[in-house]
Write a protein that holds these residues in place. Sequence first.
Motif, PDB file in Angstrom:
ATOM      1  N   UNK A  33       0.554  -1.294  -0.125  1.00  0.00           N
ATOM      2  CA  UNK A  33       0.087   0.087  -0.231  1.00  0.00           C
ATOM      3  C   UNK A  33       0.850   1.165   0.053  1.00  0.00           C
ATOM      4  N   UNK A  34       1.896   1.400   0.828  1.00  0.00           N
ATOM      5  CA  UNK A  34       2.627   2.748   0.720  1.00  0.00           C
ATOM      6  C   UNK A  34       3.414   2.825  -0.330  1.00  0.00           C
ATOM      7  N   UNK A  35       3.452   1.929  -1.214  1.00  0.00           N
ATOM      8  CA  UNK A  35       4.433   2.188  -2.417  1.00  0.00           C
ATOM      9  C   UNK A  35       3.757   2.689  -3.754  1.00  0.00           C
ATOM     10  N   UNK A  36       2.385   3.207  -3.601  1.00  0.00           N
ATOM     11  CA  UNK A  36       1.908   3.817  -4.652  1.00  0.00           C
ATOM     12  C   UNK A  36       2.073   5.105  -4.837  1.00  0.00           C
ATOM     13  N   UNK A  37       2.429   5.727  -5.947  1.00  0.00           N
ATOM     14  CA  UNK A  37       2.641   7.320  -6.126  1.00  0.00           C
ATOM     15  C   UNK A  37       2.172   7.639  -7.389  1.00  0.00           C
ATOM     16  N   UNK A  38       1.373   8.732  -7.322  1.00  0.00           N
ATOM     17  CA  UNK A  38       0.815   9.494  -8.433  1.00  0.00           C
ATOM     18  C   UNK A  38       1.296  10.958  -8.503  1.00  0.00           C
ATOM     19  N   UNK A  39       1.924  11.050  -9.810  1.00  0.00           N
ATOM     20  CA  UNK A  39       2.432  12.668 -10.064  1.00  0.00           C
ATOM     21  C   UNK A  39       1.990  13.152 -11.186  1.00  0.00           C
ATOM     22  N   UNK A  40       2.305  14.298 -11.445  1.00  0.00           N
ATOM     23  CA  UNK A  40       1.846  14.987 -12.493  1.00  0.00           C
ATOM     24  C   UNK A  40       3.147  15.187 -13.508  1.00  0.00           C
ATOM     25  N   UNK A  41       3.001  15.877 -14.735  1.00  0.00           N
ATOM     26  CA  UNK A  41       3.993  16.049 -15.735  1.00  0.00           C
ATOM     27  C   UNK A  41       5.138  16.771 -15.073  1.00  0.00           C
ATOM     28  N   UNK A  42       5.119  17.712 -14.034  1.00  0.00           N
ATOM     29  CA  UNK A  42       6.309  18.221 -13.429  1.00  0.00           C
ATOM     30  C   UNK A  42       6.999  17.364 -12.303  1.00  0.00           C
ATOM     31  N   UNK A  43       6.424  16.367 -12.106  1.00  0.00           N
ATOM     32  CA  UNK A  43       6.996  15.351 -11.016  1.00  0.00           C
ATOM     33  C   UNK A  43       6.538  15.780  -9.651  1.00  0.00           C
ATOM     34  N   UNK A  44       5.622  16.324  -9.555  1.00  0.00           N
ATOM     35  CA  UNK A  44       4.823  16.887  -8.328  1.00  0.00           C
ATOM     36  C   UNK A  44       3.916  15.671  -7.976  1.00  0.00           C
ATOM     37  N   UNK A  45       4.146  15.330  -6.667  1.00  0.00           N
ATOM     38  CA  UNK A  45       3.029  14.109  -6.253  1.00  0.00           C
ATOM     39  C   UNK A  45       1.579  14.752  -6.227  1.00  0.00           C
ATOM     40  N   UNK A  46       0.794  13.915  -6.534  1.00  0.00           N
ATOM     41  CA  UNK A  46      -0.655  14.224  -6.606  1.00  0.00           C
ATOM     42  C   UNK A  46      -1.371  13.173  -5.272  1.00  0.00           C
ATOM     43  N   UNK A  47      -1.963  13.990  -4.344  1.00  0.00           N
ATOM     44  CA  UNK A  47      -2.640  13.254  -3.382  1.00  0.00           C
ATOM     45  C   UNK A  47      -3.622  12.337  -3.511  1.00  0.00           C
TER      46      UNK A  47
END
Length: 130
Positions: A33-47
């Motif tokens: 569960x903690x290893x999912x990460x969503x980010x935008x095209x600038x590399x900023x993490x999306x909550x």
Amino acid sequence: FSTVSRPSVRAVYRRDNALYVYFSQPMDRVVTAPFFKLSDQQGEQIATKPAIWTDDQGLRAKLELAQSLKVTDLYTLELARQAEAADGQRLDGNANGDPGEIDDDFQVQFTGSQGPVLLSRREALLIKSP
């Protein structure tokens, strides 16, 4: 001789304001569960809200987005190679049969305008709507 299945992501599906991730075998829900990460095209993490497992076996995870996505932006969903199957094997993100390698982080990209679509190219035949 026998073939050993390695844990991998079979597909990712977007529906409404959530991403559904389908695995090749049961995953360790607590470790993964903690290893999912969503980010935008600038590399900023999306909550996202913490992963919710939508079955008893650990084959399907749901990630609810904490915010709407911009229609024209490109997003990347990543699952780090440290994710583990229920049997303790590490994720084989590149599906080459050798789990836990440096290049085994699974990644898939999509735009904010994509509706309910199959985002991943892997083994789509086994996917059912959540």
